[in-house]
Design a protein around this motif. Structure first.
Motif, PDB file in Angstrom:
ATOM      1  N   LYS A 136      39.215  38.666  41.918  1.00 23.06           N
ATOM      2  CA  LYS A 136      39.725  40.234  41.994  1.00 23.06           C
ATOM      3  C   LYS A 136      40.801  40.373  40.944  1.00 23.06           C
ATOM      4  N   THR A 137      40.625  41.343  40.102  1.00 20.99           N
ATOM      5  CA  THR A 137      41.392  41.744  38.963  1.00 20.99           C
ATOM      6  C   THR A 137      42.409  42.815  39.636  1.00 20.99           C
ATOM      7  N   GLU A 138      43.296  43.120  38.702  1.00 19.46           N
ATOM      8  CA  GLU A 138      44.659  43.779  38.961  1.00 19.46           C
ATOM      9  C   GLU A 138      43.985  45.322  38.957  1.00 19.46           C
ATOM     10  N   ASN A 195      37.728  34.886  31.608  1.00 22.83           N
ATOM     11  CA  ASN A 195      36.730  36.104  32.443  1.00 22.83           C
ATOM     12  C   ASN A 195      35.385  36.050  31.546  1.00 22.83           C
ATOM     13  N   GLY A 209      41.558  45.891  40.751  1.00 25.73           N
ATOM     14  CA  GLY A 209      40.831  46.079  41.953  1.00 25.73           C
ATOM     15  C   GLY A 209      39.337  45.873  42.390  1.00 25.73           C
ATOM     16  N   ASN A 210      39.061  45.526  41.194  1.00 23.78           N
ATOM     17  CA  ASN A 210      37.384  45.148  41.099  1.00 23.78           C
ATOM     18  C   ASN A 210      37.121  43.674  40.918  1.00 23.78           C
ATOM     19  N   TYR A 211      35.920  43.104  41.416  1.00 20.87           N
ATOM     20  CA  TYR A 211      35.728  41.704  41.246  1.00 20.87           C
ATOM     21  C   TYR A 211      35.193  41.664  39.877  1.00 20.87           C
ATOM     22  N   GLU A 212      35.376  40.349  39.192  1.00 20.54           N
ATOM     23  CA  GLU A 212      34.581  40.088  38.043  1.00 20.54           C
ATOM     24  C   GLU A 212      34.595  38.666  38.116  1.00 20.54           C
ATOM     25  N   GLN A 237      32.945  38.127  32.735  1.00 17.54           N
ATOM     26  CA  GLN A 237      32.107  39.294  32.979  1.00 17.54           C
ATOM     27  C   GLN A 237      30.974  39.657  31.947  1.00 17.54           C
TER      28      GLN A 237
END
Length: 125
Positions: free
Chosen positions: A2-4, A35, A6-9, A37
């Motif tokens: 979870k990134t700052e 990362n 709020g989404n998941y990568e 992604q």
């Protein structure tokens, strides 16, 4: 991860021991999160653990996320304790001395940990 925002990568995680004391106990480690992604949007649910230096460990684990009823507490108290020492880089003989148990008991627990945590591969593969 979870990134700052709020989404998941997708991230690649690397962990290296960089400092040990005279007894070989881990004092400092380097964690690198990259990362990835931009490389793929699809999670292969694969974990690869490999040793470096003089260690020749290599384990590849695949997780089927469609499985239902995955047990949350598959390891016994002793297996969980021993797994903690394995994660810190201790050998079976070192663990047996620390816990004051037989080397063969530690080996049995290690085998049981592997049996319980590595998914079964169908014979057709």
């Amino acid at each position: 991860m979870k990134t700052e925002k709020g989404n998941y990568e997708m991230f690649h995680h690397q962990y290296l021991h960089i400092l040990k004391n005279e007894e070989g106990k881990l004092l400092q480690a380097l964690n690198i999160h990259t990362n990835i992604q931009h490389l793929t949007m699809e999670n292969a649910y694969t974990v690869l653990v490999s040793g470096i230096g003089n260690r020749k460990d290599f384990h590849q684990m695949h997780y089927n996320m469609e499985q239902k009823n995955i047990p949350h507490e598959v390891l016994s108290k002793s297996e969980t304790e021993i797994l903690g020492f394995i994660a810190k880089g201790y050998s079976a003989s070192e663990i047996s001395k620390i816990l004051n148990i037989s080397f063969y008991t530690v080996r049995t627990h290690r085998k049981n940990i592997l049996k319980k945590t590595i998914p079964k591969i169908p014979r057709s593969l």
